[in-house]
Design a protein around this motif. Sequence first.
Motif, short mmCIF file in Angstrom:
data_model
loop_
_atom_site.label_atom_id
_atom_site.label_comp_id
_atom_site.label_asym_id
_atom_site.label_seq_id
_atom_site.Cartn_x
_atom_site.Cartn_y
_atom_site.Cartn_z
N ARG A 32 0.84 -1.20 0.00
CA ARG A 32 0.00 0.00 0.00
C ARG A 32 0.87 1.25 0.00
NH1 ARG A 32 -3.69 -1.49 5.12
NH2 ARG A 32 -4.94 0.31 4.51
N ILE A 33 0.55 2.17 -0.85
CA ILE A 33 1.31 3.43 -0.95
C ILE A 33 0.33 4.59 -1.06
CG2 ILE A 33 2.95 4.77 -2.34
CD1 ILE A 33 4.19 2.11 -3.27
N GLU A 34 0.46 5.54 -0.14
CA GLU A 34 -0.29 6.80 -0.25
C GLU A 34 0.53 7.68 -1.18
OE1 GLU A 34 -0.35 9.84 2.96
OE2 GLU A 34 -2.46 9.31 3.12
N ALA A 35 0.02 7.90 -2.38
CA ALA A 35 0.85 8.48 -3.43
C ALA A 35 0.85 10.00 -3.44
CB ALA A 35 0.38 7.95 -4.80
N VAL A 36 -0.31 10.60 -3.30
CA VAL A 36 -0.44 12.06 -3.43
C VAL A 36 -1.63 12.52 -2.61
CG1 VAL A 36 0.53 12.19 -5.79
CG2 VAL A 36 -1.94 11.82 -5.46
N PRO B 89 1.55 23.79 -1.86
CA PRO B 89 2.16 23.77 -3.20
C PRO B 89 2.90 22.47 -3.49
CG PRO B 89 3.30 25.31 -1.70
CD PRO B 89 2.05 24.88 -1.01
N GLN B 90 3.30 21.76 -2.41
CA GLN B 90 4.04 20.50 -2.59
C GLN B 90 3.25 19.46 -3.39
OE1 GLN B 90 3.70 22.13 0.28
NE2 GLN B 90 5.50 21.94 1.61
N MET B 91 1.92 19.57 -3.37
CA MET B 91 1.09 18.55 -4.00
C MET B 91 0.35 19.10 -5.23
SD MET B 91 1.36 15.55 -2.48
CE MET B 91 3.00 15.54 -1.73
N ALA B 92 0.78 20.24 -5.74
CA ALA B 92 0.08 20.87 -6.88
C ALA B 92 0.10 19.99 -8.13
CB ALA B 92 0.70 22.23 -7.18
N ASP B 93 1.12 19.14 -8.24
CA ASP B 93 1.27 18.29 -9.44
C ASP B 93 0.75 16.87 -9.21
OD1 ASP B 93 3.15 17.57 -7.61
OD2 ASP B 93 4.87 17.70 -8.96
N ALA B 94 -0.19 16.71 -8.29
CA ALA B 94 -0.65 15.37 -7.91
C ALA B 94 -1.13 14.54 -9.10
CB ALA B 94 -1.76 15.48 -6.86
#
Lengths: 298, 298
Positions: free
Chosen positions: A43-47, A56-61
Motif C-alpha cells: 500500500r502506498i499513499e501516493a499524493v 504547493p508540494q502537491m500541486a502536481d498530484a
Amino acid sequence: MHQPDRVSLREVAPRDGLQNEPPVSTQDKIRLIDALSRTGLSRIEAVSFVNPKAVPQMADAAEVWAAVEKHPGIRYSALAPNLKGVQRAIDAGFTAVEVVISASESHNQANVGRSVADSLAEFPDICALARDNLAGVEAIIATSFGCPFEGDIAPGAVAEIVDAATEAGIDRIAFGDTTGMATPRRVNELLDAVDTELPLLMHFHNTRGAALANLLTALDRGVTEFDASVGGLGGCPFAPGASGNVATEEVVHMLHDMGIDTGVDLAALIGVAALAQDIVGRELESGVLRAGPRTPLK
Amino acid sequence: MHQPDRVSLREVAPRDGLQNEPPVSTQDKIRLIDALSRTGLSRIEAVSFVNPKAVPQMADAAEVWAAVEKHPGIRYSALAPNLKGVQRAIDAGFTAVEVVISASESHNQANVGRSVADSLAEFPDICALARDNLAGVEAIIATSFGCPFEGDIAPGAVAEIVDAATEAGIDRIAFGDTTGMATPRRVNELLDAVDTELPLLMHFHNTRGAALANLLTALDRGVTEFDASVGGLGGCPFAPGASGNVATEEVVHMLHDMGIDTGVDLAALIGVAALAQDIVGRELESGVLRAGPRTPLK
C-alpha cells in the motif's frame, strides 16, 4: 504480549512525507513512488488533492499519478480534505481515497478550514461518490491521540467520529498521531473507547521517541495496519526540527526480527530511504538508515 | 500488558554519555552531575575508572567525584573494567561499583582486552573487595542482545554469565544493549533464558529506534530498572552518527503519561538535557528535548 503473523504497512512518504518538506520536483516524486513500488510494499499513499495555494508540494498530484508505474499488487491511495478533493482523486483514476478529519475542533479548522460537523456532513456524499466509482474510502482521524492546540483529546470524541463515519458508509478508519502525542496509554484508551467492525489503521509520529512502543501496544491489542514513511520523511509543522513519521525501515526492521511478516524487502527499502534522503537533501532521522540493520541482511 | 507502579532509572550521561563524546572539561562534568542530582533521579552513574590512555574522557574521574555534591537520597556509582578499576573506585569513595563484561568473546577482547573467562575469573576477588568495603557490585553484561562483531548472541551464553556472576557474589545484573541490537523478541528470549533472583536492569540504546518498545517489553516481563542518558547523550562507536543511549527524558515522558512513577521532575530533566547539549556543543537527538512534552507541564 500478543503479536500477529503479518502486518500490513502503508507507505506515506510520497504524500505525508513530502507534504512537510520544501517542494521537490515532479520527477523526483515519480522516482520515489516507483522505487517504493519495487520493495514489496502493498500500500502506498501516493499524493493528495488539496488546495495548491495551501499545499504547493502537491500541486502536481494528477501529473505524478499519471506518470508512476502502477503495480497490480499494490493499493495506491490519495488523500483529500473534502468532497472536491475526493472528486479530483477519482477523476485522476484513484480507486482508494482517504478523507481527513480531525478529532479536535481547532485542528480541523487549521487543517481543512471548517468545523468537525461540517467535515462530517460531507461524508455521506463522499461515500456515495466513492461507491458510484467503485472506490474505497477511508477516514483518517487526525489528532486522535492529542492536539497541539487543545491538548489531550477525549477518546470518546474520537469514537463519536468513528460512529458517524461508519454510519456514513466509510470503509476503513485510520487514527492519526498527527504531532506525536501518543503513548501506550493513549493507544489503549482509544482502543477501549472505539467500537466498530471497520478495519483500523494507526499512523504514528516519532516526535517524542515512542512510535515503536505505541505500535507494539497496538499490535498487542490486535491492530495489524500501520502507516510509516521511508526515512522517517516528513516533519511536524508544530515542532520545528522534530522528527515526524515513524520510519518504515525501523518498523520493518523490528517486525521482521520479531518474526512478523510485512512482505517488504528490507534491503530494498533502506535503499529507497537513501534515495529519499538524496531527494530532500538533508540527513533523515532513521536509525536503521544510518546504522544499518542489526545483522547483515541475507 | 503488565505495567508496574514505579520504575527506577539510573542516569548514565556523565559516564556512558560523555565517554562517547569528545572530552569535556572537569568543570562541565561536575555541573552536569550536580544538575542531575537536583532532578529527583535516585541513581547516577557518575564516572568510570578505566585506563586513561584508552579513555581520556574519564581521566579525571577521582577529581570529578571529589567535587560533586553528594545527595543523600541518590546512589552514585562508578564503572570499572576489572579489579584494579574497582579498587580505584573504592579508593575514591564509591559504595556502588559496576564491573563490565561482554557476552561476546570478541567484544570483551575489544572492550577490556581479555577473554570472557579471564574477566569472570576476577569476579570473586572483585566481590570480596567490594564486600570488605561495604560496597555493592553490579555486573553489566555488554552485548547481551547482539554483538557488532559476532551478530546474534545466544541468550544461553548470557545466562551462563549471570550464573557465574551470581555464584561469585555479584549483587545485581545489568544487560547492555551496547549497539542497539535489541528488539522485543530479543528481550523476551533473554528473559526466558535467565534464571536468577538478583535484581535485573536493562540498558537500551536507541540506535535503530526500538529503545522504548524494548523497554515496554521488559516492563511487561516485570523488569523495573533501566539505564537512560539525558539528551540521549553518547553515541555508538560502531555506528558513526547513529544515536546512542535512550534519552532519559523520552523514557520519563512516556512512563509518566502511562501513570508510572519515576520520582523525576520532567521539566527539570529537560533543562538538564539542554545543559548537556550546551556542554557537548552539538544538537542532541532527543524528541522530548526538541519538541517538548506532549502537553505543558504543571
